[in-house]
Design a protein around this motif. Structure first.
Motif, short mmCIF file in Angstrom:
data_model
loop_
_atom_site.label_atom_id
_atom_site.label_comp_id
_atom_site.label_asym_id
_atom_site.label_seq_id
_atom_site.Cartn_x
_atom_site.Cartn_y
_atom_site.Cartn_z
N GLY A 103 0.74 -1.31 -0.20
CA GLY A 103 -0.01 -0.06 0.09
C GLY A 103 1.01 1.08 -0.01
O GLY A 103 1.93 1.31 0.60
N ILE A 104 0.50 2.31 -0.61
CA ILE A 104 1.19 3.63 -0.40
C ILE A 104 -0.09 4.66 0.00
O ILE A 104 -1.05 4.68 -0.21
N ARG A 105 0.67 5.45 0.90
CA ARG A 105 -0.11 6.64 1.47
C ARG A 105 0.52 7.90 0.86
O ARG A 105 1.59 8.17 1.33
N CYS A 106 -0.03 8.47 0.08
CA CYS A 106 0.51 9.65 -0.91
C CYS A 106 0.49 10.79 0.02
O CYS A 106 1.62 11.60 0.21
N ALA A 107 -0.38 11.08 1.00
CA ALA A 107 -0.31 12.19 1.86
C ALA A 107 1.01 12.33 2.88
O ALA A 107 1.42 13.26 3.08
N THR A 108 1.52 11.18 3.07
CA THR A 108 2.64 11.21 3.94
C THR A 108 4.03 10.51 3.06
O THR A 108 5.18 10.77 3.80
N GLY A 109 3.80 10.15 1.97
CA GLY A 109 4.99 9.63 1.19
C GLY A 109 5.65 8.38 1.75
O GLY A 109 6.65 8.44 1.78
N GLU A 110 4.60 7.62 2.24
CA GLU A 110 4.95 6.34 3.00
C GLU A 110 4.41 4.97 2.30
O GLU A 110 3.37 5.09 1.28
N TYR A 111 4.96 3.93 2.29
CA TYR A 111 4.29 2.60 1.91
C TYR A 111 4.63 1.46 2.87
O TYR A 111 5.18 1.76 3.73
N ARG A 112 3.87 0.69 2.70
CA ARG A 112 3.76 -0.51 3.45
C ARG A 112 3.56 -1.74 2.89
O ARG A 112 2.93 -1.92 1.89
N VAL A 113 4.20 -2.81 3.33
CA VAL A 113 3.93 -4.23 2.66
C VAL A 113 3.21 -5.02 3.53
O VAL A 113 3.40 -4.92 4.76
N TYR A 114 1.88 -5.68 3.06
CA TYR A 114 1.04 -6.35 3.75
C TYR A 114 1.36 -7.91 3.68
O TYR A 114 1.05 -8.57 4.94
N THR A 158 -2.07 13.73 -2.94
CA THR A 158 -3.00 13.04 -3.01
C THR A 158 -3.22 11.79 -4.00
O THR A 158 -2.51 11.74 -4.81
N LEU A 159 -4.11 10.93 -3.88
CA LEU A 159 -4.50 9.91 -4.96
C LEU A 159 -4.93 10.35 -5.92
O LEU A 159 -5.70 11.42 -5.98
N ARG A 160 -4.73 9.71 -7.04
CA ARG A 160 -5.58 9.95 -8.29
C ARG A 160 -6.82 9.53 -7.98
O ARG A 160 -7.37 8.73 -7.03
N ARG A 161 -7.88 10.09 -8.81
CA ARG A 161 -9.28 9.82 -8.58
C ARG A 161 -9.71 8.15 -9.03
O ARG A 161 -10.70 7.87 -8.06
N THR A 162 -9.20 7.66 -9.87
CA THR A 162 -9.69 6.33 -10.24
C THR A 162 -8.40 5.33 -10.51
O THR A 162 -7.36 5.93 -10.75
N ALA A 163 -8.56 4.08 -10.49
CA ALA A 163 -7.62 3.19 -10.56
C ALA A 163 -7.45 3.37 -12.14
O ALA A 163 -6.20 2.95 -12.60
N GLN A 164 -8.43 3.53 -13.01
CA GLN A 164 -8.22 3.68 -14.39
C GLN A 164 -7.29 4.85 -14.77
O GLN A 164 -6.45 4.76 -15.48
N ASP A 165 -7.36 6.04 -14.11
CA ASP A 165 -6.50 7.02 -14.22
C ASP A 165 -5.16 6.67 -13.61
O ASP A 165 -4.27 7.00 -14.45
N MET A 166 -4.90 6.03 -12.79
CA MET A 166 -3.54 5.48 -12.35
C MET A 166 -2.94 4.70 -13.41
O MET A 166 -1.77 4.94 -13.74
N VAL A 167 -3.73 3.64 -13.95
CA VAL A 167 -3.03 2.76 -15.08
C VAL A 167 -2.82 3.43 -16.30
O VAL A 167 -1.86 3.14 -16.73
N ARG A 168 -3.60 4.63 -16.61
CA ARG A 168 -3.34 5.31 -17.73
C ARG A 168 -1.92 5.97 -17.58
O ARG A 168 -1.13 6.02 -18.40
N GLU A 169 -1.62 6.66 -16.49
CA GLU A 169 -0.58 7.23 -16.06
C GLU A 169 0.59 6.46 -15.90
O GLU A 169 1.78 6.87 -16.66
N LEU A 170 0.45 5.03 -15.24
CA LEU A 170 1.51 4.29 -15.47
C LEU A 170 2.04 3.99 -16.53
O LEU A 170 3.23 3.77 -17.00
N ARG A 171 1.24 3.77 -17.54
CA ARG A 171 1.54 3.04 -18.84
C ARG A 171 1.99 4.14 -19.71
O ARG A 171 2.80 3.77 -20.76
N THR A 172 1.63 5.45 -19.54
CA THR A 172 2.19 6.54 -20.53
C THR A 172 3.18 7.18 -20.25
O THR A 172 3.85 8.11 -20.50
N GLY A 173 3.99 6.61 -18.71
CA GLY A 173 5.19 7.21 -18.32
C GLY A 173 5.08 8.50 -17.61
O GLY A 173 6.07 9.41 -17.76
#
Length: 179
Positions: A103-114, A158-173
Motif C-alpha cells: 500500500g502507498i499513502r500519498c499524503a505522507t509519502g509512505e508505503y507498507r508491505v502487507y 493525493t491519490l488519483r481519482r480512479t484506478a483507471q487514471d492510475m493505470v493510464r498514467e503508469l502506462r504512459t510514463g
C-alpha cells in the motif's frame, strides 16, 4: 565624482533574489505537503487479491538490476477516505518470482508491505505493520513504491481519482509532481 563598483550591488541583488525565491518556494510547498491528520486510521486491510504475471505494467528499474518489477493493474484498489492505494507488485529475477501486496499513502509519502508470496505457496503476512518512508530507500527492490507514486498513483500528496487514471498514467510514463 567617483563611480561605485558594480559587483557589490550585484552581490546584494543576488542575495535578495535568493531570499525571495526561498520564501516563495516555502510558501508554495506548504499547501502541497498539506496537514497530516493526527487521528488518521487505516481501514481494515482486505486479503491479498488474485494476481496475474501476464499484463504487468513494468516499473522502471536501474540498468544494472537483473530484477524486473511489474504491477498487476487489475489489483489496484484505492480508498479516497483513507488516502491509501493497494496493489500487487511482482518481482521477476533470473531464478525466482515473488509477489508483494503493498500500500502507498500519498499524503505522507509512505508505503507498507502487507504480505508476500512465491508461486504455489500461500500469502505470508508481513510481520512489520509500520509505514515506511518511500524516500531514502536504497535497495533496488524497495525503491519501486516511490517510482509508482511519481509515475501515476499519486498527484502530489493525493491519490488519483480512479484506478483507471492510475493505470493510464503508469502506462504512459507520467511524471507527477511528488514532493
Amino acid at each position: 565624482m567617483k563611480r561605485m563598483p558594480w559587483w557589490p550591488l550585484l552581490t546584494r541583488s543576488l542575495a535578495l533574489m535568493t531570499t525571495l525565491c526561498a520564501c516563495a518556494i516555502t510558501a508554495w510547498a506548504q499547501p502541497l505537503l498539506g496537514e497530516v491528520d493526527p487521528n488518521w486510521r487505516e481501514d481494515p486491510v482486505p486479503p491479498p487479491p488474485a494476481y496475474s504475471t501476464s499484463g504487468l505494467i513494468d516499473i522502471e528499474m536501474p540498468v544494472r538490476s537483473n530484477v524486473k518489477m511489474g504491477l498487476d493493474p487489475d489489483t489496484l484498489v484505492l480508498n479516497q477516505q483513507t488516502g491509501v492505494v493497494r496493489y500487487v507488485v511482482v518481482a521477476r529475477g533470473p531464478s525466482a518470482i515473488n509477489a508483494s501486496y503493498e500500500g502507498i499513502r500519498c499524503a505522507t509519502g509512505e508505503y507498507r508491505v502487507y504480505a508476500r508470496q512465491t508461486p504455489g505457496n500461500p500469502w505470508n503476512p508481513s510481520e512489520d505493520e509500520d509505514w515506511k518512508p518511500m524516500r531514502g530507500q536504497s535497495g533496488v527492490v524497495v525503491a519501486h513504491p516511490l517510482r509508482l507514486a511519481r509515475d501515476g498513483l499519486c498527484v502530489g500528496t493525493t491519490l488519483r481519482r480512479t484506478a483507471q487514471d492510475m493505470v493510464r498514467e503508469l502506462r504512459t510514463g507520467n511524471r507527477s509532481i511528488y514532493y
